[in-house]
Design a protein around this motif. Structure first.
Motif, PDB file in Angstrom:
ATOM      1  N   PRO A   4      56.782  14.475  47.113  1.00  0.00           N
ATOM      2  CA  PRO A   4      55.944  13.437  47.719  1.00  0.00           C
ATOM      3  C   PRO A   4      56.686  12.609  48.778  1.00  0.00           C
ATOM      4  CG  PRO A   4      55.625  13.432  45.348  1.00  0.00           C
ATOM      5  CD  PRO A   4      56.756  14.387  45.648  1.00  0.00           C
ATOM      6  N   ILE A   5      57.980  12.396  48.583  1.00  0.00           N
ATOM      7  CA  ILE A   5      58.764  11.651  49.563  1.00  0.00           C
ATOM      8  C   ILE A   5      58.842  12.449  50.867  1.00  0.00           C
ATOM      9  CG2 ILE A   5      61.072  10.771  50.119  1.00  0.00           C
ATOM     10  CD1 ILE A   5      61.352  10.172  47.076  1.00  0.00           C
ATOM     11  N   ILE A   6      59.105  13.742  50.770  1.00  0.00           N
ATOM     12  CA  ILE A   6      59.161  14.603  51.963  1.00  0.00           C
ATOM     13  C   ILE A   6      57.816  14.577  52.671  1.00  0.00           C
ATOM     14  CG2 ILE A   6      59.363  16.989  52.775  1.00  0.00           C
ATOM     15  CD1 ILE A   6      61.464  17.411  50.575  1.00  0.00           C
ATOM     16  N   GLN A   7      56.728  14.687  51.900  1.00  0.00           N
ATOM     17  CA  GLN A   7      55.388  14.652  52.496  1.00  0.00           C
ATOM     18  C   GLN A   7      55.181  13.340  53.238  1.00  0.00           C
ATOM     19  OE1 GLN A   7      53.274  17.107  52.635  1.00  0.00           O
ATOM     20  NE2 GLN A   7      51.630  15.968  53.621  1.00  0.00           N
ATOM     21  N   ARG A  23      58.380  20.672  66.087  1.00  0.00           N
ATOM     22  CA  ARG A  23      59.638  21.447  65.988  1.00  0.00           C
ATOM     23  C   ARG A  23      60.089  21.555  64.520  1.00  0.00           C
ATOM     24  NH1 ARG A  23      59.786  24.760  69.274  1.00  0.00           N
ATOM     25  NH2 ARG A  23      61.848  25.210  68.497  1.00  0.00           N
ATOM     26  N   THR A  24      59.970  20.464  63.779  1.00  0.00           N
ATOM     27  CA  THR A  24      60.354  20.458  62.363  1.00  0.00           C
ATOM     28  C   THR A  24      59.481  21.427  61.569  1.00  0.00           C
ATOM     29  OG1 THR A  24      61.090  18.154  62.515  1.00  0.00           O
ATOM     30  CG2 THR A  24      60.610  18.993  60.306  1.00  0.00           C
ATOM     31  N   THR A  25      58.171  21.392  61.831  1.00  0.00           N
ATOM     32  CA  THR A  25      57.237  22.276  61.120  1.00  0.00           C
ATOM     33  C   THR A  25      57.543  23.738  61.429  1.00  0.00           C
ATOM     34  OG1 THR A  25      55.539  20.545  61.139  1.00  0.00           O
ATOM     35  CG2 THR A  25      54.791  22.812  60.765  1.00  0.00           C
ATOM     36  N   ILE A  26      57.786  24.052  62.684  1.00  0.00           N
ATOM     37  CA  ILE A  26      58.132  25.428  63.069  1.00  0.00           C
ATOM     38  C   ILE A  26      59.407  25.867  62.351  1.00  0.00           C
ATOM     39  CG2 ILE A  26      58.964  26.858  64.995  1.00  0.00           C
ATOM     40  CD1 ILE A  26      56.998  25.193  66.784  1.00  0.00           C
ATOM     41  N   ASN A  27      60.409  25.011  62.336  1.00  0.00           N
ATOM     42  CA  ASN A  27      61.674  25.325  61.664  1.00  0.00           C
ATOM     43  C   ASN A  27      61.459  25.529  60.162  1.00  0.00           C
ATOM     44  OD1 ASN A  27      64.589  25.650  61.662  1.00  0.00           O
ATOM     45  ND2 ASN A  27      64.632  23.685  60.581  1.00  0.00           N
ATOM     46  N   GLN A  28      60.649  24.670  59.552  1.00  0.00           N
ATOM     47  CA  GLN A  28      60.365  24.807  58.119  1.00  0.00           C
ATOM     48  C   GLN A  28      59.674  26.139  57.826  1.00  0.00           C
ATOM     49  OE1 GLN A  28      58.122  21.187  57.736  1.00  0.00           O
ATOM     50  NE2 GLN A  28      59.865  20.040  56.886  1.00  0.00           N
ATOM     51  N   LEU A  29      58.746  26.528  58.658  1.00  0.00           N
ATOM     52  CA  LEU A  29      58.041  27.797  58.453  1.00  0.00           C
ATOM     53  C   LEU A  29      58.985  28.982  58.655  1.00  0.00           C
ATOM     54  CD1 LEU A  29      54.668  26.935  60.209  1.00  0.00           C
ATOM     55  CD2 LEU A  29      55.010  27.331  57.755  1.00  0.00           C
ATOM     56  N   ARG A  30      59.815  28.911  59.698  1.00  0.00           N
ATOM     57  CA  ARG A  30      60.751  30.009  59.972  1.00  0.00           C
ATOM     58  C   ARG A  30      61.786  30.188  58.867  1.00  0.00           C
ATOM     59  NH1 ARG A  30      61.227  29.248  66.321  1.00  0.00           N
ATOM     60  NH2 ARG A  30      59.622  30.748  66.868  1.00  0.00           N
ATOM     61  N   PHE A  34      58.358  26.295  52.778  1.00  0.00           N
ATOM     62  CA  PHE A  34      56.920  26.085  52.781  1.00  0.00           C
ATOM     63  C   PHE A  34      56.488  24.832  52.035  1.00  0.00           C
ATOM     64  CE2 PHE A  34      57.476  30.796  53.032  1.00  0.00           C
ATOM     65  CZ  PHE A  34      57.172  30.897  54.376  1.00  0.00           C
ATOM     66  N   SER A  35      57.166  24.462  50.998  1.00  0.00           N
ATOM     67  CA  SER A  35      56.767  23.265  50.242  1.00  0.00           C
ATOM     68  C   SER A  35      57.029  21.992  51.041  1.00  0.00           C
ATOM     69  CB  SER A  35      57.491  23.208  48.895  1.00  0.00           C
ATOM     70  OG  SER A  35      58.878  23.087  49.102  1.00  0.00           O
ATOM     71  N   ALA A  36      57.883  22.058  52.052  1.00  0.00           N
ATOM     72  CA  ALA A  36      58.185  20.881  52.873  1.00  0.00           C
ATOM     73  C   ALA A  36      57.210  20.720  54.043  1.00  0.00           C
ATOM     74  CB  ALA A  36      59.620  20.980  53.402  1.00  0.00           C
ATOM     75  N   VAL A  37      56.400  21.742  54.304  1.00  0.00           N
ATOM     76  CA  VAL A  37      55.499  21.716  55.461  1.00  0.00           C
ATOM     77  C   VAL A  37      54.380  20.695  55.247  1.00  0.00           C
ATOM     78  CG1 VAL A  37      53.795  23.080  56.755  1.00  0.00           C
ATOM     79  CG2 VAL A  37      55.992  24.087  56.118  1.00  0.00           C
TER      80      VAL A  37
END
Length: 165
Positions: A4-7, A23-30, A34-37
């Motif tokens: 929840p903090i990351i969200q 950029r952060t979302t793209i990096n997280q997906l790559r 996935f749970s951090a997206v």
């Protein structure tokens, strides 16, 4: 309890710095994080992209049709402006073709909106030319295939007098 903090941090990041969020979302997906997206905002962005593509196609089609109508029907300005109008017609055709090449699934959509876009183009051509709307044919001046064909231009309509009201 970390998730929840990351969200919350990601949510704030979306609101504070869109490009960094992207950029952060793209990096997280790559990297498979996935749970951090920030899934909620990612889904909203994807839906917005789809709507934007549809609006772009619609706008380009209306502009294309409007210039074709002016070329066909605006007697008084035809000789002086036909070169500009033909150039605009080519530009709008090219942009539509690129959009359809990138997103072929929009082809049925362009067929679906064709008649409505034609009527909108008639109104805009009438407004811009200050000619009565009945100067511009009620029925489309060509098929969608013709309208998009780079070698097709509407024939000049000699059967009316394009004088402002």
């Amino acid at each position: 309890m970390v998730e929840p903090i990351i969200q919350s941090v990601t949510q704030t990041l979306y609101d504070q710095d869109y490009y960094l969020w992207l950029r952060t979302t793209i990096n997280q997906l790559r990297t498979g994080q996935f749970s951090a997206v920030d899934l909620e905002n990612l889904l909203e962005e994807l839906e917005t992209m789809g709507r934007r593509e549809k609006r772009t196609i619609e706008s380009l089609l209306i502009k294309l049709l409007q210039h074709q109508l002016k070329l066909k029907c605006w007697d008084k300005e035809r000789e002086r402006n036909q070169g500009h109008w033909k150039g605009e017609i080519r530009t709008f055709r090219r942009e539509i073709k690129k959009a359809l090449k990138d997103s072929p699934s929009l082809k049925p959509y362009i067929l679906e909106i064709f008649d409505e876009c034609y009527q909108d183009a008639r109104k805009e051509a009438s407004d811009r030319s200050q000619l009565a709307i009945d100067i511009f044919p009620l029925i489309p001046i060509g098929s969608l295939e013709q309208i998009l064909d780079e070698n097709w231009f509407p024939e000049y309509n000699h059967n009316h007098h394009g004088k402002p009201d």
